[in-house]
Write a protein that holds these residues in place. Structure first.
Motif, short mmCIF file in Angstrom:
data_model
loop_
_atom_site.label_atom_id
_atom_site.label_comp_id
_atom_site.label_asym_id
_atom_site.label_seq_id
_atom_site.Cartn_x
_atom_site.Cartn_y
_atom_site.Cartn_z
N VAL A 83 89.55 81.10 7.98
CA VAL A 83 90.77 81.55 8.66
C VAL A 83 91.92 81.27 7.71
N HIS A 84 92.72 82.29 7.42
CA HIS A 84 93.82 82.06 6.48
C HIS A 84 95.02 82.92 6.83
N GLY A 85 96.16 82.54 6.28
CA GLY A 85 97.39 83.26 6.53
C GLY A 85 98.52 82.67 5.72
N THR A 86 99.74 82.87 6.20
CA THR A 86 100.92 82.31 5.55
C THR A 86 101.83 81.70 6.61
N ALA A 87 102.73 80.84 6.16
CA ALA A 87 103.69 80.18 7.05
C ALA A 87 105.01 80.03 6.31
N TRP A 88 106.11 80.06 7.06
CA TRP A 88 107.43 79.99 6.43
C TRP A 88 108.44 79.41 7.40
N SER A 89 109.64 79.12 6.86
CA SER A 89 110.75 78.64 7.66
C SER A 89 112.02 79.14 6.99
N GLY A 90 113.17 78.56 7.30
CA GLY A 90 114.42 78.98 6.69
C GLY A 90 114.68 78.25 5.39
N ASP A 91 115.57 77.24 5.43
CA ASP A 91 115.90 76.51 4.21
C ASP A 91 115.08 75.25 4.05
N ALA A 92 114.02 75.09 4.83
CA ALA A 92 113.14 73.93 4.74
C ALA A 92 111.72 74.40 4.45
N ALA A 93 111.01 73.65 3.61
CA ALA A 93 109.64 74.02 3.27
C ALA A 93 108.70 73.73 4.45
N VAL A 94 107.66 74.52 4.57
CA VAL A 94 106.60 74.25 5.54
C VAL A 94 105.79 73.06 5.05
N THR A 95 105.55 72.11 5.93
CA THR A 95 104.82 70.89 5.56
C THR A 95 103.47 70.78 6.24
N ARG A 96 103.23 71.55 7.30
CA ARG A 96 101.95 71.46 8.00
C ARG A 96 101.67 72.76 8.74
N VAL A 97 100.40 73.18 8.70
CA VAL A 97 99.92 74.30 9.51
C VAL A 97 98.67 73.82 10.23
N GLU A 98 98.58 74.15 11.52
CA GLU A 98 97.45 73.73 12.34
C GLU A 98 96.83 74.94 13.03
N LEU A 99 95.54 74.83 13.33
CA LEU A 99 94.80 75.88 14.01
C LEU A 99 94.19 75.33 15.29
N SER A 100 94.30 76.11 16.35
CA SER A 100 93.65 75.77 17.61
C SER A 100 92.70 76.89 17.99
N THR A 101 91.51 76.51 18.47
CA THR A 101 90.52 77.48 18.94
C THR A 101 90.23 77.30 20.43
N ASN A 102 91.02 76.45 21.09
CA ASN A 102 90.78 76.16 22.51
C ASN A 102 92.05 76.23 23.33
N GLY A 103 92.91 77.20 23.00
CA GLY A 103 94.10 77.43 23.81
C GLY A 103 95.18 76.40 23.63
N GLY A 104 95.15 75.64 22.53
CA GLY A 104 96.18 74.64 22.27
C GLY A 104 95.85 73.26 22.79
N ALA A 105 94.64 73.07 23.33
CA ALA A 105 94.25 71.74 23.82
C ALA A 105 94.11 70.75 22.66
N SER A 106 93.69 71.25 21.50
CA SER A 106 93.59 70.40 20.31
C SER A 106 93.87 71.27 19.08
#
Length: 366
Positions: free
Chosen positions: A274-297
């Protein structure tokens, strides 16, 4: 030229590999599942046009700096390109990127996930030109005006005849070094679709601020209330319980899944990248998380690029698909260096734009 003639011309010049969202004016989307590299190839960058692409000639192109300044002047394209320049990578995202997934639906171009791209821009910072003009003490905003003009087709109040696309920046943002008058993208001259010969690049803001085919820079002593500043590209802001319109500005923290694409079939019981990209405004992205159970974990993904403001970071994680066939939902969320985490729910005050809440991706396991 009739609408039919415009549509025939747009169809004849459509870019292979891009999705046509509107033929006239031309609006094209990159299939987000095609994202591979840190930089988006110019030919894959989405195209957002409000009016027809204007005729441009670099040899005669001039930009005026005017309004609340002491020394108004014009600058030719060649002179601008000869000034000290800066190169930076900055992401452009349409404020309506992801509008197709809004519920209830909103009017406007029905972008999926591909109205976004990461480009290396070269140009001169805006502020030295404003300093040369001598900004008046009364100045509050800087209006950037493009050469493209017409009468909007949106179901909004009518305009007083044809208008130019124009957006303003607060003086504080206009003075920052990440605001460029760009003449090159990915090392090459701008293309006509992307603002040749000169466009603004307002790094860290939604792309409507990065006015293409830049013709005028007007310093004003009061808030600019233009069509594209108030009636469109605006959001509701609540103060003392009273909603009022405010202009869309800074990019919001966001992660998107490129693959698996929506409704893609993956093999049951197999490891899936599973892959993609992440971004923000003037701050760098520091973490990306994946959930496969509706956000429970949530499981933390691996970030592939160095942290930096204004750009995206690619990310990936291996998901072990379940052994039982059926539909599964994947969700990604990002956090940036300012501690902002992508929200789970849509903020309706954002009207038809600033779509940054977590979007579920349905895949078929089989």
């Amino acid at each position: 030229m009739t609408d039919e003639e415009r549509e025939r011309g747009a169809a004849a010049t459509a870019v292979p590999g891009l999705i046509t969202r509107q033929r006239a004016p031309e609006n094209l989307e990159m299939p987000f599942s095609d994202v591979r590299d840190f930089l988006t190839p110019v030919e894959q960058l989405y195209v957002r046009s409000h009016f027809d692409v204007p005729h441009t000639d670099a040899a005669t192109w001039r930009i005026s700096i005017e309004g609340a300044v002491q020394r108004p002047f014009e600058i030719a394209h060649d002179e601008l390109c000869g000034l000290p320049s800066r190169t930076l990578v900055a992401l452009l995202e349409c404020s309506g990127n992801g509008r197709l997934f809004l519920s209830p639906p909103e009017a406007g171009l029905q972008w999926e996930l591909g109205a976004v791209g990461n480009i290396e821009w070269t140009g001169t910072p805006l502020w030295p030109l404003l300093e040369r003009a001598g900004v008046e003490a009364s100045a509050r905003e800087v209006v950037l005006v493009g050469a493209d003009q017409g009468e909007p087709r949106d179901p909004e109040p009518s305009t007083p005849g044809p208008i130019a696309f124009a957006r303003s920046l607060p003086l504080e943002k206009a003075s920052r070094p990440e605001v460029l008058l760009a003449h090159r993208m990915n090392g090459q001259p701008l293309t006509p679709r992307h603002g040749f010969p000169v466009r603004a690049v307002v790094a860290g803001w939604y792309a409507m601020a990065s006015v293409k085919w830049l013709r005028r820079i007007v310093v004003v002593d009061r808030p600019f209330q233009g069509y594209f500043q108030t009636l469109t590209y605006s959001r509701w802001e609540r103060r003392h319980g009273l909603p009022s319109l405010a202009a869309v500005g800074e990019l919001q923290v966001k992660a998107q899944i490129a693959r698996p694409a929506p409704h893609e079939r993956v093999r049951a019981g197999s490891p899936v990248r599973v892959h993609g990209t992440a971004w923000s405004g003037d701050a760098a992205v520091t973490r990306v998380e994946l959930s496969t159970n509706g956000g429970a974990s949530w499981l933390e993904a691996r970030l592939l690029d160095e942290p930096a403001p204004y750009t995206w970071r690619r990310w990936e994680i291996t998901w072990q698909a379940p052994s039982q066939p059926g539909q599964r939902t994947l969700m990604a969320r990002a956090t940036d260096a300012r501690g902002r985490t992508q929200p789970m729910q849509r903020d309706r005050d954002r009207r038809d734009g600033m779509i940054s809440h977590v979007l579920p991706v349905e895949v078929e396991v089989g």
